[in-house]
Design a protein around this motif. Sequence first.
Motif, PDB file in Angstrom:
ATOM      1  N   ALA A   1       0.834  -1.214   0.000  1.00 54.97           N
ATOM      2  CA  ALA A   1       0.000   0.000   0.000  1.00 54.97           C
ATOM      3  C   ALA A   1       0.862   1.256   0.000  1.00 54.97           C
ATOM      4  O   ALA A   1       0.572   2.238  -0.707  1.00 54.97           O
ATOM      5  N   ALA A   2       1.944   1.222   0.771  1.00 57.76           N
ATOM      6  CA  ALA A   2       2.835   2.388   0.842  1.00 57.76           C
ATOM      7  C   ALA A   2       3.565   2.608  -0.478  1.00 57.76           C
ATOM      8  O   ALA A   2       3.789   3.755  -0.891  1.00 57.76           O
ATOM      9  N   ASN A   3       3.926   1.535  -1.159  1.00 55.14           N
ATOM     10  CA  ASN A   3       4.585   1.674  -2.467  1.00 55.14           C
ATOM     11  C   ASN A   3       3.641   2.282  -3.494  1.00 55.14           C
ATOM     12  O   ASN A   3       4.057   3.079  -4.341  1.00 55.14           O
ATOM     13  N   ASP A   4       2.362   1.896  -3.433  1.00 54.46           N
ATOM     14  CA  ASP A   4       1.369   2.484  -4.345  1.00 54.46           C
ATOM     15  C   ASP A   4       1.234   3.980  -4.091  1.00 54.46           C
ATOM     16  O   ASP A   4       1.151   4.793  -5.034  1.00 54.46           O
ATOM     17  N   ALA A   5       1.207   4.366  -2.808  1.00 54.81           N
ATOM     18  CA  ALA A   5       1.093   5.792  -2.473  1.00 54.81           C
ATOM     19  C   ALA A   5       2.332   6.554  -2.933  1.00 54.81           C
ATOM     20  O   ALA A   5       2.228   7.688  -3.423  1.00 54.81           O
ATOM     21  N   TYR A   6       3.484   5.931  -2.813  1.00 54.56           N
ATOM     22  CA  TYR A   6       4.725   6.582  -3.257  1.00 54.56           C
ATOM     23  C   TYR A   6       4.705   6.776  -4.773  1.00 54.56           C
ATOM     24  O   TYR A   6       5.155   7.825  -5.288  1.00 54.56           O
ATOM     25  N   ALA A   7       4.199   5.780  -5.493  1.00 54.13           N
ATOM     26  CA  ALA A   7       4.130   5.882  -6.957  1.00 54.13           C
ATOM     27  C   ALA A   7       3.176   6.995  -7.385  1.00 54.13           C
ATOM     28  O   ALA A   7       3.398   7.664  -8.406  1.00 54.13           O
ATOM     29  N   ARG A   8       2.092   7.229  -6.605  1.00 59.60           N
ATOM     30  CA  ARG A   8       1.115   8.257  -6.976  1.00 59.60           C
ATOM     31  C   ARG A   8       1.612   9.666  -6.680  1.00 59.60           C
ATOM     32  O   ARG A   8       1.529  10.558  -7.528  1.00 59.60           O
ATOM     33  N   ASN A   9       2.133   9.892  -5.475  1.00 63.53           N
ATOM     34  CA  ASN A   9       2.469  11.266  -5.089  1.00 63.53           C
ATOM     35  C   ASN A   9       3.813  11.411  -4.380  1.00 63.53           C
ATOM     36  O   ASN A   9       4.114  12.474  -3.833  1.00 63.53           O
ATOM     37  N   GLY A  10       4.628  10.345  -4.354  1.00 63.27           N
ATOM     38  CA  GLY A  10       5.956  10.446  -3.744  1.00 63.27           C
ATOM     39  C   GLY A  10       5.951  10.468  -2.233  1.00 63.27           C
ATOM     40  O   GLY A  10       6.957  10.843  -1.607  1.00 63.27           O
ATOM     41  N   THR A  11       4.856  10.033  -1.612  1.00 63.96           N
ATOM     42  CA  THR A  11       4.771  10.011  -0.148  1.00 63.96           C
ATOM     43  C   THR A  11       5.507   8.790   0.401  1.00 63.96           C
ATOM     44  O   THR A  11       5.230   7.656  -0.007  1.00 63.96           O
ATOM     45  N   VAL A  12       6.429   9.033   1.320  1.00 58.57           N
ATOM     46  CA  VAL A  12       7.162   7.918   1.914  1.00 58.57           C
ATOM     47  C   VAL A  12       6.381   7.360   3.092  1.00 58.57           C
ATOM     48  O   VAL A  12       5.505   8.020   3.658  1.00 58.57           O
ATOM     49  N   MET A  13       6.731   6.169   3.477  1.00 58.86           N
ATOM     50  CA  MET A  13       6.016   5.461   4.541  1.00 58.86           C
ATOM     51  C   MET A  13       6.473   5.936   5.923  1.00 58.86           C
ATOM     52  O   MET A  13       7.666   6.119   6.160  1.00 58.86           O
ATOM     53  N   VAL A  14       5.525   6.120   6.823  1.00 64.54           N
ATOM     54  CA  VAL A  14       5.845   6.358   8.227  1.00 64.54           C
ATOM     55  C   VAL A  14       5.993   4.973   8.865  1.00 64.54           C
ATOM     56  O   VAL A  14       4.994   4.255   9.038  1.00 64.54           O
ATOM     57  N   ILE A  15       7.240   4.603   9.165  1.00 61.21           N
ATOM     58  CA  ILE A  15       7.532   3.222   9.564  1.00 61.21           C
ATOM     59  C   ILE A  15       7.307   3.052  11.065  1.00 61.21           C
ATOM     60  O   ILE A  15       7.911   3.760  11.876  1.00 61.21           O
ATOM     61  N   SER A  16       6.463   2.131  11.424  1.00 62.70           N
ATOM     62  CA  SER A  16       6.237   1.827  12.837  1.00 62.70           C
ATOM     63  C   SER A  16       7.393   0.985  13.378  1.00 62.70           C
ATOM     64  O   SER A  16       8.163   0.388  12.617  1.00 62.70           O
ATOM     65  N   LYS A  17       7.508   0.938  14.681  1.00 65.18           N
ATOM     66  CA  LYS A  17       8.589   0.189  15.314  1.00 65.18           C
ATOM     67  C   LYS A  17       8.501  -1.298  14.979  1.00 65.18           C
ATOM     68  O   LYS A  17       9.514  -1.957  14.731  1.00 65.18           O
ATOM     69  N   SER A  18       7.280  -1.845  14.954  1.00 62.01           N
ATOM     70  CA  SER A  18       7.113  -3.279  14.675  1.00 62.01           C
ATOM     71  C   SER A  18       7.503  -3.626  13.238  1.00 62.01           C
ATOM     72  O   SER A  18       8.126  -4.656  12.981  1.00 62.01           O
ATOM     73  N   VAL A  19       7.134  -2.740  12.281  1.00 60.81           N
ATOM     74  CA  VAL A  19       7.479  -2.992  10.876  1.00 60.81           C
ATOM     75  C   VAL A  19       8.996  -2.904  10.681  1.00 60.81           C
ATOM     76  O   VAL A  19       9.609  -3.748  10.017  1.00 60.81           O
ATOM     77  N   LYS A  20       9.618  -1.901  11.256  1.00 62.75           N
ATOM     78  CA  LYS A  20      11.067  -1.752  11.136  1.00 62.75           C
ATOM     79  C   LYS A  20      11.786  -2.951  11.746  1.00 62.75           C
ATOM     80  O   LYS A  20      12.754  -3.480  11.172  1.00 62.75           O
ATOM     81  N   SER A  21      11.308  -3.401  12.914  1.00 58.64           N
ATOM     82  CA  SER A  21      11.920  -4.551  13.567  1.00 58.64           C
ATOM     83  C   SER A  21      11.795  -5.802  12.717  1.00 58.64           C
ATOM     84  O   SER A  21      12.745  -6.586  12.578  1.00 58.64           O
ATOM     85  N   GLU A  22      10.625  -5.995  12.087  1.00 61.64           N
ATOM     86  CA  GLU A  22      10.407  -7.153  11.215  1.00 61.64           C
ATOM     87  C   GLU A  22      11.363  -7.119  10.021  1.00 61.64           C
ATOM     88  O   GLU A  22      11.976  -8.131   9.662  1.00 61.64           O
ATOM     89  N   ILE A  23      11.497  -5.950   9.399  1.00 60.22           N
ATOM     90  CA  ILE A  23      12.371  -5.820   8.231  1.00 60.22           C
ATOM     91  C   ILE A  23      13.818  -6.107   8.608  1.00 60.22           C
ATOM     92  O   ILE A  23      14.522  -6.894   7.936  1.00 60.22           O
ATOM     93  N   LEU A  24      14.302  -5.494   9.681  1.00 58.98           N
ATOM     94  CA  LEU A  24      15.699  -5.661  10.078  1.00 58.98           C
ATOM     95  C   LEU A  24      15.994  -7.091  10.530  1.00 58.98           C
ATOM     96  O   LEU A  24      17.061  -7.639  10.225  1.00 58.98           O
ATOM     97  N   ASP A  25      15.057  -7.709  11.254  1.00 59.21           N
ATOM     98  CA  ASP A  25      15.256  -9.093  11.696  1.00 59.21           C
ATOM     99  C   ASP A  25      15.385 -10.036  10.504  1.00 59.21           C
ATOM    100  O   ASP A  25      16.253 -10.912  10.475  1.00 59.21           O
TER     101      ASP A  25
END
Length: 500
Positions: free
Chosen positions: A120-144
């Motif tokens: 969903a965030a990638n679609d929003a970025y493609a439409r208007n260049g809005t970057v994702m506000v990354i939550s702590k849980s999402v960041k932790s999942e990505i880094l792990d």
Amino acid sequence: MLFRVIVSSQDIRRVTLDSVPESVKELCVTLRTILGLQGNFLLQFEDPDFGNELCNLTDIKDLPSDRVTLKVLFTASDSVSDLALQTTSLSAPTAASSVEWPDPFFIPDFSHDVELQLSAANDAYARNGTVMVISKSVKSEILDKLADVISKITPYPSKDQYESVAKALVAKHPCLREPVSAKEWYYWVFSLKFKMGNYRQRLMAAGCPEVIVNKRKRGQTIIKAIKKSKKGEIHYLPNPPEGQSAVTSEENRTTMLLEVQKSDPDLQLLDKLMALTFSQRRKEIIGDEPLISVVMDRWPGLFNQRQISAEFNRIVTTDLLQSFLDGLDAFVPSLLELYKAAVSSSRRLSLTSVMQCLNKEDTNQNRRTAALLGLPLFFSEDTSGIIKMCDVHGETLDALMKGMHVGLLIGHEGVLQDAFPLEIFNVAVVVEETIVLHNLRDVPTAFAMLMGTIYCLNLEYPGNMKYSFEFLQKVVMKIKPDQCSARIHGLRNKLLRYPL
């Protein structure tokens, strides 16, 4: 029967078997032993019925007669990138330093809910260049998840490797970019470094051998610990082969000791035993850092040209002698021209005697020797304690080897009046004032065996010749060529542009 075995794009081997194995399973076992492969894999072959396209090998009868090209595909339960799995053997899901770094880096799929948020965030970025506000849980999942994939390749990524992961991450998920930064991916580099530091603590608690070795305190060993794989080792501290225990490994070592003592040992059996005990040997050499006398007592089968070459191949997955001589021959003409120019401009007068030897006898072997022995002189390095000429009927070996930590003894007969002997009697490799290899036929072969010995015994390059050895590794042998020092990088560029 002749096989061309593709282990990876950088590792293609030639294997000759006296007879065709009776089954695919037997062929896999044979290749595992000869090539030192680890982990699970399947075989593909070039099928002449389909224009030599690759097909999975399920029946040994499908193989063409006489000559066959095989491709090894490694399999693993976890999803490291297909590219990474195909580069070399993966010994176990927790193995470290056993897979080459993939380029580009493969970003794995994250958990289903995180993938939905990223989509969903990638679609929003493609439409208007809005970057994702990354939550702590999402960041932790990505880094792990990224740390888990990285650790299967190496627990100690380099700066360039961290950057390759960060670039690949924002390329796949542009919503994770940091617009305020000149390098929009650099935020993730710092996060990954901190995450990997924490992840290594978990690896150490789980018993990862390489991390445990590198966590030793300096006071725990007599010799300064050598941290991490520094010279481009792929199998730096591998796990034992599947099904191999400490007891069976010790039994194989004992069998090897008995075989070495025979007047006519079975070389193929020794090859097999050395491959099976590779993990145990590396664990002892790297983990215990024993004296060379101890290593020679426990592993006498290692100290000959055949086994040094085989061990180097297991560590770096590169043919030692071929890569050294082929790489050297590519640079010999440019090096000699560079030496001549340095002598004529009075910048390196010490090279004069080396070049004069070629005027007396300009053979291919002497040109190789001059290029090698002239290299430290070009770098203004001190070779006195590393490369020594000795009259075989003159000074005693003990006196000559005194103070030699690692180096070469070049034997000749009579008084030496040139920079190097035009007729060489014998060359020996010395480690800790002990001859570990001898009866080497020429200086280029001896230099290759010296490089192999340094890798096999996990030694540091001699400090007085650090630039020469770096040149041999990264330029001549092309092992980690992209990580040269400024001095070596400049010399390589000069040689590549030098008119011949």
